[in-house]
Design an enzyme around this catalytic site. Structure first.
Site, PDB file in Angstrom:
ATOM      1  CD  GLU A  60      -2.907  -0.914   0.020  1.00 14.09           C
ATOM      2  OE1 GLU A  60      -2.990   0.166  -0.609  1.00 14.09           O
ATOM      3  OE2 GLU A  60      -3.496  -1.941  -0.319  1.00 14.09           O
TER       4      GLU A  60
HETATM    5  C1  LIG Z   1       2.544  -9.685   0.582  1.00 14.76           C
HETATM    6  C2  LIG Z   1       2.252  -8.598  -0.406  1.00 14.76           C
HETATM    7  C3  LIG Z   1       0.950  -8.332  -0.759  1.00 14.76           C
HETATM    8  C4  LIG Z   1       0.663  -7.379  -1.739  1.00 14.76           C
HETATM    9  N1  LIG Z   1      -0.626  -7.222  -2.166  1.00 14.76           N
HETATM   10  C5  LIG Z   1      -0.863  -6.437  -3.257  1.00 14.76           C
HETATM   11  C6  LIG Z   1      -2.166  -6.383  -3.843  1.00 14.76           C
HETATM   12  O1  LIG Z   1      -3.114  -7.003  -3.359  1.00 14.76           O
HETATM   13  N2  LIG Z   1      -2.334  -5.633  -4.948  1.00 14.76           N
HETATM   14  C7  LIG Z   1      -1.319  -4.924  -5.510  1.00 14.76           C
HETATM   15  O2  LIG Z   1      -1.552  -4.268  -6.520  1.00 14.76           O
HETATM   16  N3  LIG Z   1      -0.084  -4.948  -4.974  1.00 14.76           N
HETATM   17  C8  LIG Z   1       0.171  -5.683  -3.867  1.00 14.76           C
HETATM   18  N4  LIG Z   1       1.432  -5.737  -3.324  1.00 14.76           N
HETATM   19  C9  LIG Z   1       2.495  -4.974  -3.950  1.00 14.76           C
HETATM   20  C10 LIG Z   1       3.012  -3.847  -3.103  1.00 14.76           C
HETATM   21  O3  LIG Z   1       2.107  -2.798  -3.089  1.00 14.76           O
HETATM   22  C11 LIG Z   1       4.399  -3.497  -3.655  1.00 14.76           C
HETATM   23  O4  LIG Z   1       5.276  -4.513  -3.252  1.00 14.76           O
HETATM   24  C12 LIG Z   1       4.860  -2.140  -3.185  1.00 14.76           C
HETATM   25  O5  LIG Z   1       4.095  -1.135  -3.770  1.00 14.76           O
HETATM   26  C13 LIG Z   1       6.335  -1.909  -3.522  1.00 14.76           C
HETATM   27  O6  LIG Z   1       6.614  -2.204  -4.852  1.00 14.76           O
HETATM   28  P1  LIG Z   1       7.865  -3.151  -5.207  1.00 14.76           P
HETATM   29  O7  LIG Z   1       7.738  -4.383  -4.424  1.00 14.76           O
HETATM   30  O8  LIG Z   1       7.950  -3.273  -6.678  1.00 14.76           O
HETATM   31  O9  LIG Z   1       9.113  -2.375  -4.664  1.00 14.76           O
HETATM   32  P2  LIG Z   1       9.857  -1.145  -5.379  1.00 14.76           P
HETATM   33  O10 LIG Z   1       8.868  -0.190  -5.891  1.00 14.76           O
HETATM   34  O11 LIG Z   1      10.850  -1.697  -6.330  1.00 14.76           O
HETATM   35  O12 LIG Z   1      10.607  -0.505  -4.148  1.00 14.76           O
HETATM   36  C14 LIG Z   1      11.838  -1.018  -3.612  1.00 14.76           C
HETATM   37  C15 LIG Z   1      12.417   0.008  -2.654  1.00 14.76           C
HETATM   38  O13 LIG Z   1      12.707   1.219  -3.362  1.00 14.76           O
HETATM   39  C16 LIG Z   1      12.053   2.318  -2.766  1.00 14.76           C
HETATM   40  N5  LIG Z   1      11.584   3.247  -3.801  1.00 14.76           N
HETATM   41  C17 LIG Z   1      10.916   2.948  -4.935  1.00 14.76           C
HETATM   42  N6  LIG Z   1      10.648   4.066  -5.629  1.00 14.76           N
HETATM   43  C18 LIG Z   1      11.122   5.095  -4.912  1.00 14.76           C
HETATM   44  C19 LIG Z   1      11.150   6.500  -5.097  1.00 14.76           C
HETATM   45  N7  LIG Z   1      10.591   7.084  -6.156  1.00 14.76           N
HETATM   46  N8  LIG Z   1      11.750   7.265  -4.154  1.00 14.76           N
HETATM   47  C20 LIG Z   1      12.300   6.710  -3.065  1.00 14.76           C
HETATM   48  N9  LIG Z   1      12.307   5.385  -2.841  1.00 14.76           N
HETATM   49  C21 LIG Z   1      11.729   4.576  -3.752  1.00 14.76           C
HETATM   50  C22 LIG Z   1      10.870   1.733  -2.001  1.00 14.76           C
HETATM   51  O14 LIG Z   1      10.469   2.562  -0.936  1.00 14.76           O
HETATM   52  C23 LIG Z   1      11.451   0.401  -1.536  1.00 14.76           C
HETATM   53  O15 LIG Z   1      12.152   0.571  -0.338  1.00 14.76           O
HETATM   54  C24 LIG Z   1       1.714  -6.648  -2.311  1.00 14.76           C
HETATM   55  C25 LIG Z   1       3.029  -6.876  -1.890  1.00 14.76           C
HETATM   56  C26 LIG Z   1       3.307  -7.848  -0.980  1.00 14.76           C
HETATM   57  C27 LIG Z   1       4.736  -8.096  -0.591  1.00 14.76           C
END
Ligand SMILES: Cc1cc2nc3c(=O)[nH]c(=O)nc-3n(C[C@H](O)[C@H](O)[C@H](O)COP(=O)(O)OP(=O)(O)OC[C@H]3O[C@@H](n4cnc5c(N)ncnc54)[C@H](O)[C@@H]3O)c2cc1C
Length: 598
Positions: free
Chosen positions: A449
């Site tokens: 989220e």
């Molecule tokens: C168990 C679980 C359930 C989930 N359920 C859902 C769901 O039901 N529906 C859905 O759509 N998604 C879901 N998600 C996805 C979740 O919302 C994403 O994992 C989350 O938004 C982060 O995206 P990412 O994993 O690609 O990490 P990334 O976006 O790659 O982020 C990796 C790191 O980089 C940092 N970062 C990224 N961009 C920036 C920036 N611009 N500035 C500073 N820091 C940055 C982040 O803060 C993080 O620390 C779920 C995830 C998990 C693990």
């Protein structure tokens, strides 16, 4: 017997002695209700959570969902719990009566819901997603969409998901690739893959209503080209019966650290595994306007963010109560001043350091619970406002508190879970006790989220400056009112009010300086430090609010509140001073660090 899920006494204090939710019944929207109906719902939630949700919490962690290539299996108890919730008619607790809801205040519904999250956050996840899905569709869906999808979700026959993330697009939703091709009949066909989708693929409900973000070819680039679609697992015939299987294939399940009881999926849309109407492509129905999908989805996401915060609080709360019970029973060691080694050992709660760990947990979880219920009351005030000004005031405050309501409990109620393990010593590190699972379950909350980092960008980059700083000013007014009441109360309450006021003035001064510098890169580089200082200040304010509500009353419960407020001001609020100093300096340590130096 006292529950170790949540404290009913604390909820009563927060709802009635502090937030005075019974007074909401004077408003048209809630006039059908009374304190009696509120109490009955809360009692029902506690009972159902205790009877149907808590008992399989460990089992669904150990026996996570499995996929045999065709079907996903989830342990039977999950369905029994979801059915019990559906039969109790709780799905529509806070929803509008016109859609079949009970139109209870969100504040009461959230408190009720917290019992389920504390008992079993994974099974409750299916419900949370379904409720958020219903709320979005009742706001932006057509009457036909509401009839076909919302009514069965309200009855517990269908469940919902939110499908935003993709492997290459998590935080950066502008980069999603899933596309939606318009069809001659007004529907769309979706092609692409979604990652991390919770609650998708299972046999727990007759159908699954996926709300999917995708781009219509030819639309504007970035987030302005994102649209929102209903893409159900099974198509629904005009008479409401379940039709063909839609072209959504499960590529696999993710295997998680915690929250293992709820499926988490990789979904392929339009790979041709199923061919609805004889052709590949997942059939989707546009929700709201084209290219406005992210704005529509944000309706669900804001609610989901507060829901995540409440989930984090609930897990922190139950860990606290379990470690408190343990600390009262576990004999170990003797008082520091005891000279006689043959004297009996004392329960560990007698050691000051264990009391410190319990007090920290109490301050985090009761502070977090109060913050989230305060936010829920703002939703109620906005929904039942009698004038635009009143609605605007509540919304402005809610806007700036939402990133805090999501992030603060995700950080500090997770810390509470870590302390609960510490109180248990080695036993806390084993799976025989509950607290290690609470920690693992809670560890998700700073990630999904919108990560902690993304919340900080939202707070500092958008909320603080939105409408010329109106949200920040609204918070300043609210804090000022509390400070005035607390100052009038005199004594220690007035002293704490002065500390809060000074910290608030410093935060405003630092924030103004950060933006006045014009060095936005340096200002934003420390956005998480800002979020954390801001969050602690907000929770100190919420503790002062509680202290004002305690208002000199005597008894263990009120003495405990006083001591927790004192703890927060003595041990926690001072953490903000070096954080604010660092922000004021526009510190560039992280910016100046080079890749090759790591
Ligand atoms: C168990 C679980 C359930 C989930 N359920 C859902 C769901 O039901 N529906 C859905 O759509 N998604 C879901 N998600 C996805 C979740 O919302 C994403 O994992 C989350 O938004 C982060 O995206 P990412 O994993 O690609 O990490 P990334 O976006 O790659 O982020 C990796 C790191 O980089 C940092 N970062 C990224 N961009 C920036 C920036 N611009 N500035 C500073 N820091 C940055 C982040 O803060 C993080 O620390 C779920 C995830 C998990 C693990």
């Amino acid at each position: 017997m006292k529950s170790t899920l949540l404290s009913r006494r604390d909820l009563e204090f927060l709802l009635y002695e502090w937030l005075r939710v019974d007074e909401l019944t004077k408003r048209d929207r809630f006039s059908e209700h009374s304190r009696e109906t509120f109490d009955a719902v809360l009692e029902l939630c506690e009972q159902l959570a205790t009877r149907y949700f808590a008992p399989h919490n460990k089992k669904s962690d150990a026996a996570e969902p499995t996929f045999d290539g065709e079907k996903v299996s989830v342990i039977d108890e999950v369905k029994e719990a979801l059915d019990a919730f559906g039969q109790a008619d709780l799905m529509g607790m806070a929803m509008d009566a016109e859609f079949g809801g009970a139109q209870l205040p969100m504040t009461v519904a959230e408190a009720g819901f917290a019992w389920f999250s504390a008992a079993n956050v994974s099974t409750t996840g299916y419900l949370m997603l379904t409720i958020a899905n219903i709320n979005l569709l009742t706001k932006f869906g057509t009457p036909e969409q509401i009839e076909a999808f919302v009514r069965p979700m309200l009855a517990g026959r269908f469940s919902g998901t939110m499908a935003l993330s993709e492997t290459q697009a998590g935080s950066s939703l502008a980069d999603i690739l899933t596309r939606a091709e318009p069809q001659d009949d007004g529907t769309y066909r979706l092609f692409g893959a979604k990652m991390w989708i919770s609650g998708a693929e299972h046999e727990l409900t007759e159908n699954i209503v996926n709300l999917v973000l995708a781009k219509i070819p030819g639309g504007p680039p970035g987030t302005k080209g994102i649209s929102l679609f209903i893409v159900p697992k099974y198509l629904v015939a005009p008479d409401g019966s379940i039709g063909e299987r839609n072209d959504i294939a499960l590529a696999g399940l993710n295997h998680k650290m915690g929250q293992r009881g709820i499926t988490n999926t990789v979904l392929n849309f339009g790979e041709g595994k199923y061919q609805p109407g004889g052709a590949p492509g997942a059939v989707g129905y546009l929700v709201g306007e084209p290219h406005r999908g992210l704005a529509h989805m944000f309706h669900m996401m804001n609610e989901a963010r507060l829901g995540v915060g409440m989930g984090a609080v609930s897990l922190g709360y139950t860990g606290y109560l379990k470690s408190l019970e343990y600390a009262r029973e576990r004999p170990q060691g003797r008082p520091v001043t005891a000279k006689d080694p043959s004297a009996p050992q004392i329960p560990i709660i007698g050691h000051a350091d264990v009391r410190r760990m319990l007090l920290a947990q109490k301050a985090y979880v009761e502070g977090g619970m109060a913050l989230l219920l305060y936010c829920a009351k703002l939703v109620d005030l906005a929904n039942s406002a009698e004038s635009d000004d009143e609605r605007d005031a509540a919304t402005l405050l809610l806007d700036i508190l939402t990133p805090v309501g999501k992030s603060w409990p995700s950080q500090w109620c997770l810390e509470a879970n870590s302390l609960a393990i510490q109180v248990h010593g080695g036993y806390g590190y084993t799976r025989e006790y509950d607290v290690e699972q609470h920690y693992r379950d809670n560890r998700l909350n700073p990630i999904h989220e919108g990560t902690h980092g993304i919340q900080s960008l939202d707070l500092l980059g958008r909320k603080v400056t939105q409408r010329g700083g109106a949200s920040l000013a609204a918070l300043g007014t609210a804090i000022g009112q509390t400070v005035a009441h607390a100052t009038a109360a005199g004594g220690e309450t007035a002293e704490l009010a002065a500390e809060l006021d000074a910290t608030w003035q410093r935060l405003v001064e630092v924030t103004t300086g950060m933006f006045a510098s014009g060095d936005i890169e340096a200002a934003m580089a420390n956005s998480v430090v800002f979020l954390e200082a801001f969050g602690h200040l907000v929770v100190a304010w919420i503790w002062l609010e509680q202290l004002v509500a305690v208002n000199g009353r005597s008894g263990d419960f009120y003495d405990g509140k006083r001591q927790a407020a004192r703890y927060f001001f003595r041990y926690e609020l001072p953490r903000t001073a070096p954080q604010l100093d660092l922000l004021a300096r526009l510190d560039r340590t992280t910016l100046d660090m080079r890749d090759e130096w790591f």
